[in-house]
Motif scaffolding. Structure first.
Motif, short mmCIF file in Angstrom:
data_model
loop_
_atom_site.label_atom_id
_atom_site.label_comp_id
_atom_site.label_asym_id
_atom_site.label_seq_id
_atom_site.Cartn_x
_atom_site.Cartn_y
_atom_site.Cartn_z
N VAL A 116 11.10 -13.17 6.74
CA VAL A 116 9.96 -12.61 6.02
C VAL A 116 8.74 -12.55 6.93
N THR A 117 8.49 -13.62 7.68
CA THR A 117 7.34 -13.65 8.59
C THR A 117 7.43 -12.54 9.63
N GLU A 118 8.59 -12.40 10.26
CA GLU A 118 8.72 -11.40 11.32
C GLU A 118 8.78 -9.98 10.75
N THR A 119 9.28 -9.84 9.53
CA THR A 119 9.28 -8.51 8.91
C THR A 119 7.86 -8.02 8.70
N SER A 120 6.92 -8.94 8.54
CA SER A 120 5.52 -8.55 8.38
C SER A 120 4.84 -8.25 9.72
N GLY A 121 5.58 -8.47 10.82
CA GLY A 121 5.02 -8.16 12.14
C GLY A 121 4.47 -9.33 12.90
N ARG A 122 4.84 -10.55 12.51
CA ARG A 122 4.35 -11.75 13.21
C ARG A 122 5.52 -12.67 13.50
N ILE A 123 5.53 -13.23 14.69
CA ILE A 123 6.57 -14.19 15.06
C ILE A 123 5.95 -15.58 15.14
N ASN A 124 6.67 -16.57 14.62
CA ASN A 124 6.16 -17.94 14.60
C ASN A 124 7.14 -18.84 15.35
N LEU A 125 6.80 -19.16 16.60
CA LEU A 125 7.63 -20.04 17.40
C LEU A 125 7.32 -21.52 17.15
N GLY A 126 6.41 -21.79 16.24
CA GLY A 126 6.05 -23.17 15.94
C GLY A 126 6.87 -23.80 14.85
N PRO A 182 20.64 -13.35 -0.67
CA PRO A 182 20.72 -12.02 -1.30
C PRO A 182 19.47 -11.67 -2.08
N LEU A 183 18.79 -12.67 -2.64
CA LEU A 183 17.56 -12.40 -3.38
C LEU A 183 16.49 -11.84 -2.46
N LEU A 184 16.33 -12.43 -1.27
CA LEU A 184 15.35 -11.93 -0.31
C LEU A 184 15.74 -10.54 0.21
N ALA A 185 17.04 -10.35 0.45
CA ALA A 185 17.50 -9.04 0.91
C ALA A 185 17.17 -7.96 -0.11
N TRP A 186 17.40 -8.28 -1.38
CA TRP A 186 17.09 -7.32 -2.46
C TRP A 186 15.59 -7.10 -2.57
N ALA A 187 14.81 -8.19 -2.51
CA ALA A 187 13.36 -8.08 -2.69
C ALA A 187 12.71 -7.27 -1.58
N LEU A 188 13.16 -7.44 -0.35
CA LEU A 188 12.57 -6.71 0.77
C LEU A 188 12.86 -5.21 0.69
N ARG A 189 13.95 -4.86 0.03
CA ARG A 189 14.34 -3.46 -0.03
C ARG A 189 13.90 -2.75 -1.32
N THR A 234 11.47 -4.01 -3.94
CA THR A 234 10.26 -4.37 -4.68
C THR A 234 9.02 -3.87 -3.95
N GLY A 235 7.93 -3.77 -4.68
CA GLY A 235 6.67 -3.34 -4.08
C GLY A 235 6.19 -4.30 -3.02
N VAL A 236 6.37 -5.59 -3.27
CA VAL A 236 5.95 -6.59 -2.28
C VAL A 236 6.78 -6.44 -1.01
N GLY A 237 8.09 -6.24 -1.17
CA GLY A 237 8.94 -6.07 -0.01
C GLY A 237 8.58 -4.83 0.79
N LEU A 238 8.29 -3.73 0.07
CA LEU A 238 7.87 -2.50 0.75
C LEU A 238 6.57 -2.71 1.52
N MET A 239 5.64 -3.44 0.90
CA MET A 239 4.37 -3.72 1.56
C MET A 239 4.57 -4.55 2.83
N ILE A 240 5.42 -5.57 2.76
CA ILE A 240 5.68 -6.41 3.94
C ILE A 240 6.31 -5.58 5.05
N ARG A 241 7.29 -4.74 4.70
CA ARG A 241 7.96 -3.93 5.72
C ARG A 241 7.03 -2.87 6.30
N MET A 242 6.15 -2.33 5.48
CA MET A 242 5.21 -1.33 5.97
C MET A 242 4.24 -1.95 6.97
N VAL A 243 3.72 -3.12 6.63
CA VAL A 243 2.80 -3.82 7.53
C VAL A 243 3.50 -4.16 8.84
N GLY A 244 4.77 -4.58 8.75
CA GLY A 244 5.51 -4.96 9.95
C GLY A 244 5.89 -3.78 10.82
#
Length: 308
Positions: A35-45, A158-165, A167-177
């Motif tokens: 989810v973090t990287e789909t939004s366009g940010r990587i967290n190596l911490g 599977p819930l996250l996979a469905w939500a990212l594809r 839902t509006g929140v998933g679309l927003m995260i993917r668009m930002v990323g």
């Protein structure tokens, strides 16, 4: 152990049962990082977040007597570290990767410092579901005890996979990323979206850390994680930023981690430490195989730091 009682037939059972236990932290950390990287940010911490979650979860469980409150506390601490990462990365000319490495060191160091009083005391551990109830063999019953967090992680994939594809929140995260400018044109704030996405990733990493201290191995020590947070970030790249692939990859890495103890249980002790290095060798082999010019970043979000 099951393998010792059943002979060589017990090795697959021990590896399978061990895969479930060892894969759980990988699963939670990798799903959150997707989810973090789909939004366009990587967290190596996340290694620091994992260790801090393990320590804080163990401490809260010790003081309250409730391991589930410990899991919740670990998730909250992880979210706070995620918010810290997102806040620093929102500043001008700040590199995500450098901030992640700094927070890795900060999180592990803080956990070691604050966790010193909890090395010896025993906190209440998380319960398990006895899936081996059908057998009269104690070793099989022990091998098939599965913690509830594993089932939660399996359901979350599977819930996250469905939500990212879907839902509006998933679309927003993917668009930002994929394209921050397009997201701004649609009225979304990339920094805000990435803040919440990074907090979610931190929450999941904290929960994954609580599994280590509250179930397997079920105690707090400075060497608890063994780099699982870092491996999970590499696992996300291997899984091509897909939650369901993270589930299968986590089980694969978990099985590799369980191979050494399973073989030792049937009397193979020579090369034991080499077998224990299997997850790290697997990480290296997979990254080498996956790192061809046309496949390395297939499916990566366009705004991710490693794509620029």
């Amino acid at each position: 152990m099951a393998a010792e009682a059943l002979g060589w037939w017990g090795v697959p059972l021990a590896v399978g049962a061990g895969a479930i236990r060892v894969s759980t932290p990988f699963l939670f950390v990798s799903l959150g990082e997707v989810v973090t990287e789909t939004s366009g940010r990587i967290n190596l911490g996340l290694e620091g977040t994992l260790v801090m979650g393990a320590m804080s979860g163990y401490a809260i469980s010790f003081y309250t007597g409730s391991p589930w409150l410990g899991v919740l506390a670990a998730g909250i601490v992880g979210s706070l570290l995620g918010a810290l990462h997102a806040g620093i990365c929102s500043l001008p000319k700040v590199n995500d990767i450098a901030v992640g490495i700094a927070l890795l060191l900060f999180g592990t160091g803080l956990a070691f410092f604050l966790g010193t009083p909890f090395v010896a005391p025993q906190a209440p551990n998380l319960p398990s579901i006895p899936l081996g109830f059908w057998s009269d063999v104690p070793q099989i019953q022990a091998a098939l005890k599965v913690n509830v967090l594993f089932f939660i992680g399996v359901a979350a994939a599977p819930l996250l996979a469905w939500a990212l594809r879907n839902t509006g929140v998933g679309l927003m995260i993917r668009m930002v990323g994929d394209n921050a400018e397009a997201a701004r044109a649609m009225g979304y704030s990339p920094l805000t979206v990435r803040l919440w996405a990074t907090c979610f990733g931190g929450f999941m990493a904290g929960v994954g850390g609580s599994f280590l201290s509250l179930y397997y191995p079920g105690s707090w020590s400075e060497g608890l994680s063994s780099g699982q947070g870092i491996i999970a970030v590499a696992l996300v790249i291997f899984a091509r930023w897909r939650p369901m692939y993270c589930l299968w990859a986590s089980l694969l890495f978990g099985g590799a981690g369980a191979l050494g103890p399973a073989l030792q249980s049937v009397g193979i002790s020579q090369g034991y430490y080499l077998f224990n290095a299997a997850p790290y060798v697997l990480t290296l082999v997979i990254m080498i195989i996956a790192c061809s010019p046309d496949r390395t970043l297939a499916g990566a979000p366009g705004e991710l730091s490693i794509t620029k």
